[in-house]
Design an enzyme around this catalytic site. Structure first.
Site, PDB file in Angstrom:
ATOM      1  N   ASP A 139      -7.464 -16.912  22.054  1.00  0.00           N
ATOM      2  CA  ASP A 139      -6.985 -18.188  21.532  1.00  0.00           C
ATOM      3  C   ASP A 139      -6.930 -19.227  22.646  1.00  0.00           C
ATOM      4  OD1 ASP A 139      -6.672 -17.148  18.973  1.00  0.00           O
ATOM      5  OD2 ASP A 139      -4.637 -16.443  19.393  1.00  0.00           O
ATOM      6  N   HIS A 147     -13.862 -17.334  21.451  1.00  0.00           N
ATOM      7  CA  HIS A 147     -12.712 -17.786  20.662  1.00  0.00           C
ATOM      8  C   HIS A 147     -12.390 -16.826  19.511  1.00  0.00           C
ATOM      9  CE1 HIS A 147      -9.609 -20.472  19.823  1.00  0.00           C
ATOM     10  NE2 HIS A 147     -10.269 -21.626  19.692  1.00  0.00           N
TER      11      HIS A 147
END
Length: 402
Positions: A377, A373
């Site tokens: 995204d 992450h």
């Protein structure tokens, strides 16, 4: 003439190995290139061939011993019929071969690199370890003795102490030292969890069209290309297709930079008797279905036989893991660092699905994408998985690049 048998170059970033098996005994005659022993590194096993024909003399590094690059393994008397050197006189001297490869120009009292690493990992001070090597040099075994012997010190924070075991239960237990490969798997997976901001997103795919296409063309495919048409080539192609749209899943972090790969080196996780390995198919985005299937079959066979080289497991940019072959219905795969994405495939299971207002039975598979992450995204991850789903549910999209 006496010939020295030494540890060969083990590969990039590999500095030591464990002597796994000796295939010959002192006094045995050997031919040129006949395998003398097998070394186990943290990535692959390496076979050591005989450099010449002759008779195996003294075995310096016994099974289970840790050796470095260029360390002395054994001596060989050249020439057929040569007498063997004494077999066991030098066996209880592990300090000499372990120290030999470390001659990097430093002082004689410099501690062994493996010992330094072990002390750092376990917060052990050199002052608390009594060296058994030359001039008091600290060896790996010395550190292990220091860790296991004093129990008065604070317990290691990594794991809770083992609960006492009843005598009758202890007699039914078996303690086996972890192989180097298993230790590396454990370390890399834990490092991945500690380093990456790992998250997993899920979807499901209707395998009807892929299964129909495979059943229709599998005989012709095998007849022309000499390899079976499986599901892995479809998933590989679908992932390549999705990676073009979401390139951050095919990228990695290097310090404060993001390195985007304009190629796809596809890692295919494979289970072997000794543990999980990930051979890499280089430039998979340039391959046809047949080339991908051949590469997967060849790499898989080499992995099961323990014949993969170091280079065959390096350079991957994305990984596919198929837990479905073992019956897994759902899982969250762990990233293979420094990669930023891994796709988990699972078992195909018939399930009732609502299609155009009607309940029908369809062969469904859950898909899981674990991603870093820090650079991927949620939108990119979901988009990637949706593109894989769309390509598999309508394989014609792969031909049209849609």
């Amino acid at each position: 003439m006496s010939i020295e048998v030494r540890v060969p170059t083990l590969g990039e970033s590999v500095t030591e190995a464990t002597v796994a098996t000796w295939f010959k005994k002192p006094g045995d005659k050997v031919a040129v290139d006949e395998m003398l022993c097998e070394l186990e590194t943290d990535k692959v096993t390496v076979e050591v061939p005989s450099p010449t024909a002759g008779t195996l003399g003294e075995i310096v590094a016994a099974e289970g011993e840790t050796v470095g690059v260029d360390a002395l393994l054994a001596t060989l008397t050249e020439g057929e019929g040569a007498a063997a050197a004494p077999a066991s006189e030098a066996a209880p001297a592990p300090a000499a071969p372990a120290a030999a490869p470390q001659s990097s120009g430093g002082k004689d009292t410099e501690d062994a690199p493996s010992a330094k690493k072990l002390m750092a990992e376990n917060n052990v001070s050199p002052a608390d370890v009594k060296g058994s090597g030359k001039d008091g040099r600290i060896m790996k075994e010395d550190v292990l003795n220091a860790i296991n012997a004093p129990k008065a010190a604070a317990p290691a924070p990594a794991a809770a102490p083992r609960a006492p075991v009843a005598a009758d239960q202890a007699s039914r237990e078996e303690r086996v030292k972890m192989t180097r490969l298993r230790q590396t798997i454990a370390k890399r997976l834990k490092d991945s969890q500690n380093t990456a901001a790992m998250l997993t997103t899920y979807n499901e795919v209707d395998m009807t069209e892929v299964m129909a296409l495979r059943n229709e063309y599998k005989d012709l495919f095998f007849k022309k290309h000499g390899v079976k048409l499986g599901f892995m080539s479809f998933f590989t192609k679908a992932c390549i297709h999705a990676l073009k749209e979401v390139p951050e899943v095919n990228a990695e972090i290097d310090g404060t930079d993001i390195v985007y790969k304009n190629y796809v080196n596809m890692g295919i996780a494979a289970g072997t008797p000794t543990g999980l390995v990930v051979p890499v198919i280089m430039d998979a985005d340039q391959m046809s279905f047949a080339e991908i299937e051949k590469a997967i079959a060849e790499k898989g066979a080499r992995a099961r036989d323990g014949k993969l080289s170091m280079t065959e497991m390096q350079g991957g940019s994305f990984t596919i893991s198929n837990g479905g072959v073992y019956g897994s219905l759902m899982s969250s795969p762990i990233l293979n660092p420094p990669q930023s994405g891994i796709l988990g495939m699972h078992k195909i299971q018939d399930r009732p699905m609502a299609i155009n207002g009607q309940v029908v039975i369809r062969p469904m598979m859950y898909l899981a994408l674990s991603y870093d992450h820090r650079i991927v995204d949620g939108k990119g991850a979901v988009t990637f998985l949706v593109r894989v789903k769309e390509a598999l549910e309508d394989p014609r999209r792969l031909l049209m690049d849609l």
